[in-house]
Design an enzyme around this catalytic site. Structure first.
Site, PDB file in Angstrom:
ATOM      1  N   GLN A  37     -25.728 163.308  97.399  1.00 42.81           N
ATOM      2  CA  GLN A  37     -25.807 163.595  95.839  1.00 42.81           C
ATOM      3  C   GLN A  37     -26.723 164.939  95.694  1.00 42.81           C
ATOM      4  O   GLN A  37     -27.328 165.408  96.677  1.00 42.81           O
ATOM      5  CB  GLN A  37     -26.813 162.636  95.434  1.00 42.81           C
ATOM      6  CG  GLN A  37     -27.942 162.204  96.040  1.00 42.81           C
ATOM      7  CD  GLN A  37     -28.706 160.885  95.886  1.00 42.81           C
ATOM      8  OE1 GLN A  37     -28.282 160.242  94.818  1.00 42.81           O
ATOM      9  NE2 GLN A  37     -29.516 160.401  96.819  1.00 42.81           N
ATOM     10  N   HIS A  68     -42.398 151.459  87.966  1.00 42.02           N
ATOM     11  CA  HIS A  68     -42.861 150.981  89.082  1.00 42.02           C
ATOM     12  C   HIS A  68     -43.616 149.652  89.261  1.00 42.02           C
ATOM     13  O   HIS A  68     -43.621 148.853  90.053  1.00 42.02           O
ATOM     14  CB  HIS A  68     -43.441 152.324  90.210  1.00 42.02           C
ATOM     15  CG  HIS A  68     -42.305 153.197  90.292  1.00 42.02           C
ATOM     16  ND1 HIS A  68     -42.743 154.703  89.958  1.00 42.02           N
ATOM     17  CD2 HIS A  68     -41.162 153.256  90.995  1.00 42.02           C
ATOM     18  CE1 HIS A  68     -41.574 155.386  90.511  1.00 42.02           C
ATOM     19  NE2 HIS A  68     -40.659 154.500  91.069  1.00 42.02           N
ATOM     20  N   ASP A 162     -34.117 148.873  94.110  1.00 44.99           N
ATOM     21  CA  ASP A 162     -34.798 150.104  93.011  1.00 44.99           C
ATOM     22  C   ASP A 162     -33.779 151.192  93.064  1.00 44.99           C
ATOM     23  O   ASP A 162     -33.996 152.215  93.693  1.00 44.99           O
ATOM     24  CB  ASP A 162     -36.150 150.549  93.742  1.00 44.99           C
ATOM     25  CG  ASP A 162     -36.918 151.567  92.811  1.00 44.99           C
ATOM     26  OD1 ASP A 162     -36.330 152.051  92.120  1.00 44.99           O
ATOM     27  OD2 ASP A 162     -37.820 152.388  93.756  1.00 44.99           O
TER      28      ASP A 162
END
Lengths: 286, 286
Positions: A37, A68, A162
């Site tokens: 990416q 978070h 996550d």
């Protein structure tokens, strides 16, 4: 007077409303095209350092704690005795930073596909990760989460997914079969905590995650979170488990979270974030 | 393929974070420079018709119900017997549309400074106002709310301050003295419901409103609302009264709201929206 430059997010994957959010830019700090990416770090006015992956904002200094704290503590405080924690994704270190606040936790594995995200974050985003990378309980593994998860059976107390938005052709990290592999890696009464997308912009994707989680786990509880730097709207993080998540008492959360340094998560928020307005219930299919 | 055009909001008054939100534009429907402001109505892709005043988004077809249901019903359901209602501002008719759902209400006064907003809304925003303008209980007065309010003593059961951002030099509609005049116009156990700004972008302004309300009313209860079309972040609407707003029971709200056609407001949302995370409590000074 110098005119303010803005950095505008490109359209989100699976976006359904076409809103764009732009932030005042101070300067670009980092750029790398990794194997997986485009990684960019900007310094934004008011918002501080910000990480973008493939043009999509992941986190900013100003409001990273909302995401978070919720993704980490809503699961960790719901578990009776969280000792072994796996984070898949989370290369910015923000989730690790929250997990290490739990003294009970003995082992933390961070499994990130793209080592370049970790390197860039370690160098430029220490305001977000703080002491995360120095914690002795942390082990970093650079690997595809789908591969790593197969190596564990009944092992982790908490698994945190996550993850960034799935790319158009790679929904494998939100599939039934992946969730089943995650469940196999969970110890008894284990809980997973999942980035479950925007309820405003990506409702199709959010519903799919919700449906797939429900096929695998007995209890799936979506939490609304308002993360200002994310594009317009309602964002969600979801807990899932075979353990009865509704059996958790507020008094127990109050006792456990006492003395923790928290700015967003609280026992009261834990419960109130689960209350959905009718229009979102209908959208998500609940 | 034709490139999508975007309409971007200009900076909000009292903005503290400089984020901008842009929406995909189909076409401009209406433009007028009235005596008070620039009135624009756009047709947006995904979001439908949208009203902008002086370049600041007021409401869109897609998510207007979140704002209008909350500002109207949180006050009306909190009141024991709301019969007389005053709305100051609210020229788009969205708040009236919600108020008329209450059969108990006998009189509704809409006091709007700028008659041109009402005219434009009646012509182009009927999807937002629906049957509001035809309701026989409604009386429209084109006047400055500060002037009108002086004519009433112990009269209204609910007063809704459905106001746009105050202009830089006109904070008079969020001043102590205005709130005192509003309180004088309230009947016993009367309740006001106030547009109290973004907790992300305009925290200085939101805190000022909160402080000023507290100087005048015994009970001031801020409610978090996520309104996707408003700029990044947490938005707020506030109830204030000398009546004990904390004495309201969820069972009473459930009974009263039964059978109402609502997509956002519910007794559960009524309570959960009052739960603030620590960082917002600190910002607002609670």
């Amino acid at each position: 007077m110098k005119k303010t430059k803005y950095i505008c997010e490109k359209g989100l994957p699976f976006d359904e409303v076409g809103a764009k959010i732009c932030f005042p830019l101070i300067k670009k700090i980092y750029f790398k095209k990794s194997k997986y990416q485009k990684i960019e770090i900007f310094d934004l006015k008011f918002w501080g350092k910000a990480l973008y992956l493939d043009g999509v904002l992941q986190t900013t200094k100003r409001d990273e704690f909302i995401y978070h704290e919720t993704i980490a503590h809503s699961a960790l405080f719901s578990h009776n005795k969280p000792e072994k924690v796996l984070i898949i994704g989370g290369g910015d270190g923000g989730t690790v930073k929250e997990v290490i606040k739990h003294k009970q936790v003995k082992e933390i594995i961070l499994c990130e596909l793209d080592g370049e995200v970790i390197k860039a974050s370690q160098k430029y985003l220490s305001e977000i990760s703080k002491k995360a990378w120095q914690d002795k309980r942390l082990k970093i593994i650079i690997k595809d989460g789908k591969e790593l998860i197969k190596n564990y059976l009944n092992y982790f107390d908490v698994i945190i997914l996550d993850l960034p938005d799935p790319s158009e052709n790679a929904k494998s990290l939100i599939s039934n079969s992946f969730y089943r592999a995650v469940k196999n890696a969970l110890a008894k009464n284990g809980i997973i905590s999942v980035q479950s997308e925007s309820l405003t912009n990506q409702i199709g994707l959010a519903s799919l995650i919700n449906r797939n989680l429900k096929k695998v786990f007995k209890f799936v509880r979506l939490q609304r979170v308002c993360i200002p730097s994310y594009q317009a709207g309602e964002f969600s993080l979801t807990l899932a488990s075979d353990f009865n998540l509704d059996s958790i008492k507020i008094e127990s959360l109050r006792k456990k979270s006492k003395g923790f340094d928290l700015k967003y998560y609280s026992p009261e928020i834990h419960f109130s974030s689960k209350i959905l307005p009718l229009y979102l219930k209908q959208k998500i299919g609940e």
